[in-house]
Design a protein around this motif. Structure first.
Motif, PDB file in Angstrom:
ATOM      1  N   GLN A  95      17.009  44.105  77.806  1.00 31.88           N
ATOM      2  CA  GLN A  95      16.219  44.861  76.856  1.00 31.88           C
ATOM      3  C   GLN A  95      16.172  44.083  75.541  1.00 31.88           C
ATOM      4  OE1 GLN A  95      14.459  47.508  77.170  1.00 31.88           O
ATOM      5  NE2 GLN A  95      15.248  48.809  78.798  1.00 31.88           N
ATOM      6  N   VAL A  96      14.980  43.831  75.052  1.00 29.12           N
ATOM      7  CA  VAL A  96      14.795  43.070  73.820  1.00 29.12           C
ATOM      8  C   VAL A  96      14.262  44.019  72.745  1.00 29.12           C
ATOM      9  CG1 VAL A  96      13.583  41.146  72.716  1.00 29.12           C
ATOM     10  CG2 VAL A  96      14.356  40.951  75.104  1.00 29.12           C
ATOM     11  N   CYS A  97      14.996  44.102  71.642  1.00 31.27           N
ATOM     12  CA  CYS A  97      14.572  44.961  70.536  1.00 31.27           C
ATOM     13  C   CYS A  97      13.585  44.202  69.653  1.00 31.27           C
ATOM     14  CB  CYS A  97      15.777  45.412  69.721  1.00 31.27           C
ATOM     15  SG  CYS A  97      15.350  46.577  68.404  1.00 31.27           S
ATOM     16  N   CYS A  98      12.425  44.810  69.404  1.00 30.70           N
ATOM     17  CA  CYS A  98      11.373  44.196  68.604  1.00 30.70           C
ATOM     18  C   CYS A  98      11.080  45.047  67.373  1.00 30.70           C
ATOM     19  CB  CYS A  98      10.094  44.039  69.422  1.00 30.70           C
ATOM     20  SG  CYS A  98      10.263  42.977  70.875  1.00 30.70           S
ATOM     21  N   MET A  99      10.595  44.389  66.336  1.00 34.65           N
ATOM     22  CA  MET A  99      10.280  45.036  65.058  1.00 34.65           C
ATOM     23  C   MET A  99       8.935  44.520  64.563  1.00 34.65           C
ATOM     24  SD  MET A  99      12.333  44.531  61.440  1.00 34.65           S
ATOM     25  CE  MET A  99      13.657  45.686  61.803  1.00 34.65           C
ATOM     26  N   TYR A 100       8.069  45.454  64.158  1.00 39.13           N
ATOM     27  CA  TYR A 100       6.771  45.079  63.595  1.00 39.13           C
ATOM     28  C   TYR A 100       6.638  45.714  62.222  1.00 39.13           C
ATOM     29  CZ  TYR A 100       1.701  44.480  63.151  1.00 39.13           C
ATOM     30  OH  TYR A 100       0.438  44.136  62.714  1.00 39.13           O
ATOM     31  N   ILE A 101       6.444  44.885  61.192  1.00 36.60           N
ATOM     32  CA  ILE A 101       6.352  45.356  59.815  1.00 36.60           C
ATOM     33  C   ILE A 101       4.960  45.049  59.283  1.00 36.60           C
ATOM     34  CG2 ILE A 101       7.350  45.266  57.507  1.00 36.60           C
ATOM     35  CD1 ILE A 101       9.910  44.203  58.688  1.00 36.60           C
ATOM     36  N   ARG A 102       4.246  46.098  58.906  1.00 34.23           N
ATOM     37  CA  ARG A 102       2.907  45.930  58.311  1.00 34.23           C
ATOM     38  C   ARG A 102       3.081  45.705  56.809  1.00 34.23           C
ATOM     39  NH1 ARG A 102       2.849  49.726  62.231  1.00 34.23           N
ATOM     40  NH2 ARG A 102       1.275  49.585  63.878  1.00 34.23           N
ATOM     41  N   CYS A 103       3.170  44.459  56.431  1.00 33.43           N
ATOM     42  CA  CYS A 103       3.434  44.100  55.034  1.00 33.43           C
ATOM     43  C   CYS A 103       2.173  44.012  54.201  1.00 33.43           C
ATOM     44  CB  CYS A 103       4.160  42.756  54.958  1.00 33.43           C
ATOM     45  SG  CYS A 103       5.690  42.677  55.889  1.00 33.43           S
ATOM     46  N   ALA A 104       1.061  43.659  54.825  1.00 33.96           N
ATOM     47  CA  ALA A 104      -0.180  43.398  54.098  1.00 33.96           C
ATOM     48  C   ALA A 104      -1.338  44.086  54.822  1.00 33.96           C
ATOM     49  CB  ALA A 104      -0.423  41.894  54.006  1.00 33.96           C
ATOM     50  N   PRO A 105      -2.010  45.044  54.196  1.00 35.80           N
ATOM     51  CA  PRO A 105      -3.059  45.836  54.861  1.00 35.80           C
ATOM     52  C   PRO A 105      -4.190  44.996  55.448  1.00 35.80           C
ATOM     53  CG  PRO A 105      -2.470  46.815  52.743  1.00 35.80           C
ATOM     54  CD  PRO A 105      -1.793  45.485  52.794  1.00 35.80           C
ATOM     55  N   ASN A 106      -4.564  43.931  54.754  1.00 39.31           N
ATOM     56  CA  ASN A 106      -5.694  43.112  55.215  1.00 39.31           C
ATOM     57  C   ASN A 106      -5.237  41.732  55.690  1.00 39.31           C
ATOM     58  OD1 ASN A 106      -7.647  45.138  54.455  1.00 39.31           O
ATOM     59  ND2 ASN A 106      -7.272  44.536  52.317  1.00 39.31           N
ATOM     60  N   ALA A 107      -4.052  41.686  56.277  1.00 36.45           N
ATOM     61  CA  ALA A 107      -3.483  40.397  56.678  1.00 36.45           C
ATOM     62  C   ALA A 107      -4.324  39.741  57.774  1.00 36.45           C
ATOM     63  CB  ALA A 107      -2.058  40.596  57.172  1.00 36.45           C
ATOM     64  N   ARG A 108      -4.596  38.460  57.595  1.00 40.32           N
ATOM     65  CA  ARG A 108      -5.286  37.702  58.625  1.00 40.32           C
ATOM     66  C   ARG A 108      -4.326  37.256  59.725  1.00 40.32           C
ATOM     67  NH1 ARG A 108      -8.738  32.036  57.687  1.00 40.32           N
ATOM     68  NH2 ARG A 108      -9.256  31.700  59.896  1.00 40.32           N
ATOM     69  N   TYR A 109      -3.064  37.008  59.337  1.00 42.50           N
ATOM     70  CA  TYR A 109      -2.088  36.475  60.287  1.00 42.50           C
ATOM     71  C   TYR A 109      -0.885  37.399  60.436  1.00 42.50           C
ATOM     72  CZ  TYR A 109      -4.656  32.107  59.546  1.00 42.50           C
ATOM     73  OH  TYR A 109      -5.631  31.156  59.458  1.00 42.50           O
ATOM     74  N   THR A 110      -0.279  37.324  61.612  1.00 42.52           N
ATOM     75  CA  THR A 110       1.013  37.947  61.867  1.00 42.52           C
ATOM     76  C   THR A 110       2.014  36.834  62.176  1.00 42.52           C
ATOM     77  OG1 THR A 110       0.071  40.006  62.714  1.00 42.52           O
ATOM     78  CG2 THR A 110       2.328  39.498  63.363  1.00 42.52           C
TER      79      THR A 110
END
Length: 306
Positions: A95-110
């Motif tokens: 099991q791999v724990c992942c995290m996604y943080i939306r830091c920038a509303p109009n971000a072009r890149y992740t």
């Protein structure tokens, strides 16, 4: 990366060793977890995780991130509540724990960030929030097997399976295309980053305090890659088709500056590197040229490579 005594090195390399043993001795120091996953109380019953409260159990459903004091989180509960965490299973059964943080509303890149040793997602969460907001990117990260809430034990093979799992989760769960993903590896995190980048094309690759191979860290005079070597970044970096930014401190006391130079010379897709004069292994982020170089690379140079 931790140092070995002469006797430990002799024991390690006289067998001859297998890559997994070198990897385990040289690299992995998972900390005591600084976070836990709790079922999201606001989720409808159908979206609550099965095996609730057991991060090693089934990972379907919605989780909430609970940080301990040792995570030293520097932001408010509001930022924490907007962070997605979930569990997904790797090809090796962990099991791999992942995290996604939306830091920038109009971000072009992740940025798919593979962190360094002796830290987990809890300890990295504040850094991710600060970095993403400053470079106008969202941040996706994961814990290696045996780190944080990820199950299993750390190993070189698991590193490769873990980042594959994170890559596919980022693409399928959030619908993010490869040309919008920047792979970022720091220290031991450069190992899965280089491996993935040599197999998949993406927007860009950032290698921060990277090593050339395990043997070259243990024995600085090593000039060739042996069949039992671990973490052979030096053999894979030339196969990366995406633009590569290499960052290294000139006074790195863990992975010598020569590793960064060697990777830069071997990588045909490398852009202008960042050599941080006087910086060590764990303080590059404190130098102003670090953010300046990242902003120029992401905000200006990637558009020219597109």
């Amino acid at each position: 990366m931790n140092c070995l005594s002469f006797s430990e090195l002799c024991c390690l390399f006289c067998c001859p060793p297998c890559p997994g043993r070198i990897a385990a001795k040289l690299a992995f120091l998972p900390p005591e977890p600084t976070y836990s996953l709790l079922p999201d109380p606001e989720a409808p019953p159908s979206a609550r995780p099965r095996g609730a409260g057991r991060p090693g159990g089934p990972g379907e459903g919605r989780w909430k991130l609970q940080l301990s004091e040792r995570a030293e989180f520097q932001y408010s509960q509001r930022e924490l509540d907007t962070t997605d965490v979930f569990l997904t299973r790797s090809s090796r059964g962990n099991q791999v724990c992942c995290m996604y943080i939306r830091c920038a509303p109009n971000a072009r890149y992740t940025v798919l960030f593979s962190h360094g040793n002796a830290v987990d997602l809890g300890q990295m969460s504040s850094f991710y929030l600060g970095l993403g907001s400053r470079i106008n990117c969202n941040i996706f990260s994961y814990d290696y097997s045996g780190y944080g809430a990820s199950s299993g034990k750390p190993s070189e093979k698991n590193l490769y399976a873990d980042i594959d799992t994170a890559w596919h989760a980022l693409r399928t769960r959030y619908g993010i295309s490869p040309e919008s993903v920047i792979l970022y590896g720091q220290s031991i995190g450069t190992v899965p980053t280089v491996d993935l980048a040599s197999r998949y094309e993406c927007a860009a690759v950032i290698l921060h305090s990277a090593l050339t191979s395990g043997m070259r860290v243990a024995f600085p005079d090593t000039s060739k890659t042996y069949c039992f070597d671990a973490f052979p970044n030096i053999e894979k970096v030339s196969r990366i088709p995406s633009p590569v930014l290499i960052i290294h401190g000139t006074e790195d006391e863990v992975i010598d500056f020569s590793h960064g130079l060697a990777l830069y010379e071997r990588c045909p897709s490398a852009v202008e590197p960042l050599w941080v004069e006087g910086a060590g292994h764990n303080d590059i982020e404190l130098y102003s040229q670090y953010l300046e170089r990242l902003r120029r690379f992401i905000g200006q140079e990637l558009g020219q490579h597109a």
